[in-house]
Design an enzyme around this catalytic site. Structure first.
Site, PDB file in Angstrom:
ATOM      1  N   HIS A 111       2.108 -47.621  -0.320  1.00 49.59           N
ATOM      2  CA  HIS A 111       1.422 -46.331  -0.379  1.00 49.59           C
ATOM      3  C   HIS A 111       2.417 -45.211  -0.624  1.00 49.59           C
ATOM      4  CE1 HIS A 111       2.417 -47.161   3.843  1.00 49.59           C
ATOM      5  NE2 HIS A 111       2.593 -45.852   3.992  1.00 49.59           N
ATOM      6  N   HIS A 113       2.915 -41.046  -0.105  1.00 50.35           N
ATOM      7  CA  HIS A 113       2.459 -39.855   0.623  1.00 50.35           C
ATOM      8  C   HIS A 113       2.584 -38.635  -0.280  1.00 50.35           C
ATOM      9  CE1 HIS A 113       2.877 -41.638   4.814  1.00 50.35           C
ATOM     10  NE2 HIS A 113       3.679 -42.453   4.150  1.00 50.35           N
TER      11      HIS A 113
HETATM   12  P1  AMP Z   1       4.160 -45.287   6.664  1.00 47.12           P
HETATM   13  O1  AMP Z   1       3.829 -46.764   6.577  1.00 47.12           O
HETATM   14  O2  AMP Z   1       5.223 -45.010   7.667  1.00 47.12           O
HETATM   15  O3  AMP Z   1       4.465 -44.681   5.326  1.00 47.12           O
HETATM   16  O4  AMP Z   1       2.913 -44.515   7.205  1.00 47.12           O
HETATM   17  C1  AMP Z   1       1.596 -44.972   7.228  1.00 47.12           C
HETATM   18  C2  AMP Z   1       0.717 -43.768   7.199  1.00 47.12           C
HETATM   19  O5  AMP Z   1      -0.623 -44.212   7.234  1.00 47.12           O
HETATM   20  C3  AMP Z   1       0.919 -42.803   8.352  1.00 47.12           C
HETATM   21  O6  AMP Z   1       1.177 -41.509   7.831  1.00 47.12           O
HETATM   22  C4  AMP Z   1      -0.398 -42.867   9.102  1.00 47.12           C
HETATM   23  O7  AMP Z   1      -0.765 -41.619   9.630  1.00 47.12           O
HETATM   24  C5  AMP Z   1      -1.354 -43.324   8.047  1.00 47.12           C
HETATM   25  N1  AMP Z   1      -2.519 -44.061   8.506  1.00 47.12           N
HETATM   26  C6  AMP Z   1      -2.539 -45.061   9.425  1.00 47.12           C
HETATM   27  N2  AMP Z   1      -3.795 -45.537   9.559  1.00 47.12           N
HETATM   28  C7  AMP Z   1      -4.572 -44.832   8.702  1.00 47.12           C
HETATM   29  C8  AMP Z   1      -5.957 -44.862   8.370  1.00 47.12           C
HETATM   30  N3  AMP Z   1      -6.813 -45.706   8.953  1.00 47.12           N
HETATM   31  N4  AMP Z   1      -6.421 -43.979   7.448  1.00 47.12           N
HETATM   32  C9  AMP Z   1      -5.571 -43.116   6.851  1.00 47.12           C
HETATM   33  N5  AMP Z   1      -4.260 -43.040   7.118  1.00 47.12           N
HETATM   34  C10 AMP Z   1      -3.762 -43.884   8.032  1.00 47.12           C
END
Ligand code: AMP
Length: 152
Positions: A111, A113
């Site tokens: 993903h 951001h």
């Molecule tokens: P990272 O893997 O560290 O890049 O971050 C994962 C991101 O996914 C974090 O910013 C979380 O806030 C976000 N996140 C986790 N669960 C969900 C969800 N169910 N829907 C949307 N965002 C999410």
């Protein structure tokens, strides 16, 4: 000589939360979708309008992703980033992507951001707290409207 630069540290887990969103098993505040990608609001935003873009094809991170999937992903990142900038009248954008726990990754489906930024306003802490779902729905609607108005 073996090349393990593409190998993830663990196999892709289809039970991860973004795979569940893709299968419609849990809800998300969606802003954009096409055949190869999906964009939705981050539930723990580091700034107003924090949006995530994912490929539909399974990949744990950048290194194990298929190049065609990456091409679709970055095209959607650009499209959604433009709409996010418009929707939040941002001065700039911070766009980032983590790989593996040591790199800061916590959800193991690739993903990207997108966080709109304003001059002098710091990013909030990563995973700092769940946002109000009504606010996230409003933010998603603003981004969808910006996509519609730009033909995005
Ligand atoms: P990272 O893997 O560290 O890049 O971050 C994962 C991101 O996914 C974090 O910013 C979380 O806030 C976000 N996140 C986790 N669960 C969900 C969800 N169910 N829907 C949307 N965002 C999410």
């Amino acid at each position: 000589m073996t090349d393990d630069s593409r190998a993830p540290s663990a196999p892709y887990d289809p039970g991860n939360i973004f795979a569940r969103i893709l299968r419609g098993e849990i809800p998300a505040h969606k802003v954009y979708e096409d055949e190869a990608t999906l964009a939705f609001m981050d539930v723990m935003p580091q700034g107003e309008g924090h949006t995530l873009v994912i490929p539909k094809a399974p990949a744990r991170g950048l290194l194990d992703a298929d190049p065609a999937s990456l091409a679709a992903l970055i095209a959607t990142v650009q499209r959604v980033a433009r709409a996010v900038k418009t929707a939040f009248a941002a001065d700039g954008l911070t766009i980032f992507q983590y790989n593996e726990p040591a790199g800061g990754q916590t959800v193991f489906h690739l993903h990207v951001h997108i966080v709109p930024r304003r001059e002098g306003v710091m990013l909030k802490r990563h995973e700092g707290g769940m946002a109000d779902p009504v606010m996230l729905a409003d933010h998603a609607a603003r981004i969808r409207a910006a996509l519609d108005s730009t033909g995005g």
